[in-house]
Design a protein around this motif. Structure first.
Motif, mmCIF file in Angstrom:
data_model
loop_
_atom_site.group_PDB
_atom_site.id
_atom_site.type_symbol
_atom_site.label_atom_id
_atom_site.label_comp_id
_atom_site.label_asym_id
_atom_site.label_seq_id
_atom_site.Cartn_x
_atom_site.Cartn_y
_atom_site.Cartn_z
ATOM 1 N N GLN A 44 15.796 4.456 9.935
ATOM 2 C CA GLN A 44 16.625 4.078 8.791
ATOM 3 C C GLN A 44 16.398 4.973 7.572
ATOM 4 O OE1 GLN A 44 19.019 1.764 9.383
ATOM 5 N NE2 GLN A 44 18.127 1.927 11.440
ATOM 6 N N GLY A 45 15.482 5.947 7.688
ATOM 7 C CA GLY A 45 15.285 6.908 6.620
ATOM 8 C C GLY A 45 14.482 6.404 5.440
ATOM 9 N N HIS A 46 13.634 5.427 5.649
ATOM 10 C CA HIS A 46 12.822 4.895 4.557
ATOM 11 C C HIS A 46 11.532 5.700 4.399
ATOM 12 C CE1 HIS A 46 15.354 1.454 3.777
ATOM 13 N NE2 HIS A 46 15.351 1.132 5.067
ATOM 14 N N VAL A 47 11.073 5.792 3.168
ATOM 15 C CA VAL A 47 9.870 6.540 2.844
ATOM 16 C C VAL A 47 8.637 5.652 3.026
ATOM 17 C CG1 VAL A 47 8.607 7.736 1.006
ATOM 18 C CG2 VAL A 47 11.092 7.985 1.198
ATOM 19 N N PHE A 48 7.588 6.221 3.611
ATOM 20 C CA PHE A 48 6.284 5.557 3.647
ATOM 21 C C PHE A 48 5.218 6.635 3.716
ATOM 22 C CE2 PHE A 48 7.670 5.971 8.025
ATOM 23 C CZ PHE A 48 6.545 6.388 8.720
ATOM 24 N N SER B 261 1.548 6.608 -6.601
ATOM 25 C CA SER B 261 2.768 7.189 -7.163
ATOM 26 C C SER B 261 3.952 7.042 -6.215
ATOM 27 C CB SER B 261 2.539 8.661 -7.506
ATOM 28 O OG SER B 261 2.192 9.411 -6.352
ATOM 29 N N SER B 262 3.699 7.179 -4.902
ATOM 30 C CA SER B 262 4.780 7.000 -3.932
ATOM 31 C C SER B 262 5.287 5.564 -3.940
ATOM 32 C CB SER B 262 4.292 7.376 -2.534
ATOM 33 O OG SER B 262 5.308 7.170 -1.573
ATOM 34 N N GLY B 263 4.356 4.600 -3.966
ATOM 35 C CA GLY B 263 4.757 3.201 -4.007
ATOM 36 C C GLY B 263 5.530 2.861 -5.260
ATOM 37 N N SER C 223 0.814 -1.216 0.000
ATOM 38 C CA SER C 223 0.000 0.000 0.000
ATOM 39 C C SER C 223 0.846 1.264 0.000
ATOM 40 C CB SER C 223 -0.908 0.014 1.230
ATOM 41 O OG SER C 223 -0.129 0.184 2.411
ATOM 42 N N ALA C 224 2.146 1.130 0.292
ATOM 43 C CA ALA C 224 3.105 2.211 0.512
ATOM 44 C C ALA C 224 3.042 2.734 1.941
ATOM 45 C CB ALA C 224 2.952 3.360 -0.474
#
Length: 334
Positions: free
Chosen positions: A188-192, A77-79, A39-40
């Protein structure tokens, strides 16, 4: 909302450890590519990263666009951007998740989501589809079932592994609290992305998450594993009842013969009828509907006694010496 910070010292993905434990029991070595329902959001991002680490080059991301809110395009779009950066194939499918009369929006979206995931995974040859539900989701599901007076199937909450639409689905993260997943991603700086609909208190599950779970945490710190244990006990008990139902249905036939049903105790009749309706028609009778059906089975001692009881979108009827489940457009026999 996108959430991203500068990466800190790498720490092991808690989802990878949970995935490894799940695979030991349910999927030692997949025969083909592995799909992640992505789903992101935070939970599915942790799972996607864990699966990508365990099976590099064999993971695909499946995204379901429900079209229920303006932010849905941004989720997609983010996913897609995350998967492009990681080199993970990304597939998205748009569905119409509008609910029917008498159906909750959540149930309608869930039904459409599983069907869409199965369609995408099947077309891509995936060995299984992994889902990101976590310990908080499991606790919410159990508390929601309790609030509705659910029986053992509801109290069993969410299974670690199940099959639907001819595909295997798995939930490796059920033992991990949501906050652990979010904390790791942020560190850890991951995008969600955060789904704004999760803050809408019109939905029962959101009220449980925002109001009830914090109260339980204050009164019973660390309660999530205890609720998960209760759900596992309920699942084990339900498995035994399913075994008993199969034994009884082997004697009554499928669909069940009324006279053979009458030879069982009322409790075993109820258990057999629940299992028959669930396995043969994919429907669940309410407590009131089941009680009415049991009463009719007891009273069905003459050739002219008819049965016509609404269950879900259809009816349980009498056809000669047997019960049958038919659609709502079927005219009952006279």
């Amino acid at each position: 909302m996108n959430t991203e910070v500068s990466a800190a010292t790498p720490q092991p993905n808690p989802g990878r450890l949970a995935l490894d434990r799940w695979c030991v029991r349910w999927l030692p070595e997949p025969a083909g590519p592995v799909a992640v329902a992505y789903s992101a959001g935070a939970d599915s991002t942790v799972l996607l990263l864990a699966a990508h680490e365990r099976w590099p080059g064999r993971v695909m991301a499946l995204h379901v666009h429900h079209g229920l809110q303006p932010a849905a395009d941004g989720f997609e779009s983010s996913g897609r951007a995350v998967c492009e950066r990681l080199g993970i194939p990304f597939t998205s499918l748009r569905v119409q998740a509008a609910h029917e009369a008498g159906q909750s929006p959540e149930d309608a979206a869930r039904i459409q989501r599983y069907a869409a995931l199965a369609r995408m995974a099947g077309s891509l040859g995936a060995a299984c589809v992994l889902l990101g539900q976590h310990a908080d989701d499991q606790a919410e599901t159990l508390l929601l079932a309790l609030s509705r007076g659910a029986g053992l199937p509801g109290l069993a909450a969410m299974a670690e592994r199940f099959e639907r639409h001819g595909l295997v689905f798995g939930r490796p993260l059920l033992e991990l609290p949501s906050q652990w997943l979010r904390d790791w991603l942020v560190a850890q700086g991951h995008v969600f992305v955060d789904d704004p609909s999760n803050d809408d208190l019109r939905y029962t599950r959101n009220r449980i998450r925002a109001q009830l779970l914090p109260a339980w945490e204050r009164c019973f710190p660390g309660f999530r594993p205890m609720l998960a244990r209760s759900a596992r006990h309920a699942a084990q008990a339900q498995a035994l009842l399913d075994d008993l139902a199969r034994i009884d249905l082997a004697q009554t036939g499928v669909p069940p013969a009324i006279k053979a049903l009458q030879s069982l105790s009322r409790e075993r009749q109820a258990n057999a009828l629940r299992h028959w309706l669930r396995s043969a028609a994919g429907v669940v009778a309410s407590a009131g509907q089941l009680e009415e059906l049991l009463d009719q089975v007891v009273d069905c001692t003459t050739r002219g006694h008819g049965i016509h009881i609404k269950v879900a979108t259809g009816f349980v009827i009498r056809e000669l010496a047997h019960l049958a489940y038919v659609g709502s457009d079927r005219t009952p026999p006279i």
